[in-house]
Design an enzyme around this catalytic site. Structure first.
Site, PDB file in Angstrom:
ATOM      1  N   GLU A   1      13.184  20.776  20.373  1.00 12.50           N
ATOM      2  CA  GLU A   1      12.474  20.502  20.494  1.00 12.50           C
ATOM      3  C   GLU A   1      12.573  19.058  19.570  1.00 12.50           C
ATOM      4  OE1 GLU A   1      10.509  24.579  19.581  1.00 12.50           O
ATOM      5  OE2 GLU A   1      10.133  22.734  18.198  1.00 12.50           O
TER       6      GLU A   1
ATOM      7  N   CYS B   1      19.940  25.185  14.486  1.00 11.93           N
ATOM      8  CA  CYS B   1      21.092  24.642  12.903  1.00 11.93           C
ATOM      9  C   CYS B   1      21.810  25.893  11.754  1.00 11.93           C
ATOM     10  CB  CYS B   1      19.807  24.254  11.829  1.00 11.93           C
ATOM     11  SG  CYS B   1      19.803  23.699  10.303  1.00 11.93           S
TER      12      CYS B   1
ATOM     13  N   SER C   1      18.269  12.245   7.991  1.00 14.02           N
ATOM     14  CA  SER C   1      18.384  13.516   7.090  1.00 14.02           C
ATOM     15  C   SER C   1      19.246  14.092   7.268  1.00 14.02           C
ATOM     16  CB  SER C   1      16.776  14.134   6.805  1.00 14.02           C
ATOM     17  OG  SER C   1      16.498  14.802   6.408  1.00 14.02           O
TER      18      SER C   1
ATOM     19  N   SER D   1      17.714  16.062   1.640  1.00 11.56           N
ATOM     20  CA  SER D   1      16.532  17.227   2.076  1.00 11.56           C
ATOM     21  C   SER D   1      17.251  17.850   0.464  1.00 11.56           C
ATOM     22  CB  SER D   1      16.778  17.807   2.322  1.00 11.56           C
ATOM     23  OG  SER D   1      15.896  19.043   2.182  1.00 11.56           O
TER      24      SER D   1
ATOM     25  N   CYS E   1       7.305  19.896   9.133  1.00 11.89           N
ATOM     26  CA  CYS E   1       8.819  19.645   8.787  1.00 11.89           C
ATOM     27  C   CYS E   1       9.224  21.382   8.341  1.00 11.89           C
ATOM     28  CB  CYS E   1       8.733  19.227   7.029  1.00 11.89           C
ATOM     29  SG  CYS E   1      10.490  19.040   6.384  1.00 11.89           S
TER      30      CYS E   1
END
Length: 363
Positions: free
Chosen positions: A114, A135, A213, A236, A355
């Site tokens: 996505e 992930c 990030s 993060s 997020c």
């Protein structure tokens, strides 16, 4: 709202993601991730200026070799037989009432990824792109982390996300590697994609408009600092409490906070660029006075800005959104300590595009 767009020259079934493995573009070579000099490796692409012509055409967003009118017809026919421009296609498009757009792309092997368009209050458009299918970082508060790791994306698949978004919504201003996956665990493909998108003969996007990030891969931060490309770095952090961070972000075990701070400091000094620390605020978990103090201590002596992101709900996860008062009190403590801080506006929540929500596409 489904948009099925078949890549030029690639016979891909017009279905969703529950497909058997697809042969990579029917053995055709996808060209969206090529640099000018790499086109010269293809049969018939000579002299050297033909590579630049091809690169410019693809960077401009063409979807057919027939559109490349300054190429000889014989070369266009050869490219049609051997290559395709893109290897993926849009299998779903969702639009949030706030203007956020999320595209689900089906890749050459039937897997899905996505990518999201974010528009700020000033109308600037940012592409939030993915670098992995799924992930493996398993952050406790993240939908994508529940998927597990499937595979790294190739550079061409990263570039295609940017191109599809630009084709859908118009010219983009920025790109952030904040989608699915950990960019520093696929740094070679990220580097190649950045080289394509920033190339002066092509899209010519400024490196200052690109943010990477990371959840805190220390070795990757040093690698990026020493070997480039020169990007904006966002980390993060979520919390500066080592024990709590290990519970929320398993990556902490091999990348402890003191060493992470050293790596961030090194990056800032080596590149001369300010870093962003990001924290997803979880009600009752990392919003209290002690959490604020720990974050202040971590940010001290770093040339950094803190972005606070109220947690976006993910069905089945045992967390709650922070109240407006929790956020306000937390911000006040950071500001009183002289920390530069911003509370991020939440966008795309109705389409699973905010997020921490990527990986579950719903209409």
């Amino acid at each position: 709202m489904n948009d099925y767009l078949k890549p030029e020259g690639c016979e891909i079934p017009q279905q969703g993601c529950n497909l058997p493995s697809l042969q990579k573009s029917q053995e055709k070579i996808p060209l969206a991730g090529f640099l000018p000099e790499e086109f010269l490796q293809l049969p018939g692409v000579q002299p050297a200026f033909r590579g630049k012509q091809l690169f410019k055409w693809i960077a401009s967003g063409v979807t057919s070799f027939s559109q490349m009118q300054n190429l000889p017809k014989s070369l266009r026919q050869q490219l049609e037989e051997d290559c395709c421009i893109r290897s993926s296609f849009i299998s779903k498009k969702l639009v949030d009432p706030d203007g956020t757009v999320k595209l689900q792309l089906t890749l050459h092997d039937g897997k899905c990824v996505e990518t999201v368009l974010l528009t700020d209050k000033d109308g600037r458009k940012t592409a939030c792109v993915s670098c992995q299918v799924g992930c493996g970082m398993a952050c406790a508060f993240c939908q994508t982390g529940r998927l597990g790791f499937s595979r790294n994306l190739e550079a061409v698949e990263i570039v295609e996300q940017f191109q599809f978004l630009e084709e859908t919504v118009g010219k983009l201003d920025n790109i952030v590697f904040m989608g699915m996956g950990e960019p520093l665990l696929n740094l070679s493909a990220v580097r190649k994609a950045v080289a394509v998108l920033t190339h002066p003969e092509g899209r010519n996007l400024s490196g200052r408009r690109i943010t990477l990030s990371t959840c805190g891969i220390i070795s990757g931060i040093y690698d990026l600092a020493d070997n480039g490309p020169a990007l904006r770095l966002a980390v993060s952090l979520t919390t500066a409490d080592e024990e709590l961070r290990q519970q929320l972000m398993p990556v902490t075990a091999g990348n402890p906070l003191p060493k992470l701070k050293e790596a961030i400091s090194y990056y800032i000094k080596k590149t001369g660029r300010r870093c962003t620390l990001e924290a997803a605020l979880l009600a009752g978990k990392n919003t209290g006075r002690e959490s604020a103090k720990q974050l202040i201590d971590f940010a001290r002596d770093l040339n950094c800005h803190v972005n606070l992101i109220p947690w976006n709900p993910v069905e089945g996860l045992p967390f709650q959104e922070p109240s407006a008062k929790e956020c306000k009190d937390f911000i006040r403590q950071l500001e009183n300590a002289g920390v530069n801080v911003t509370l991020r506006h939440r966008r795309g929540r109705k389409i699973g595009g905010a997020c921490g929500q990527l990986g579950k596409t719903e209409s």
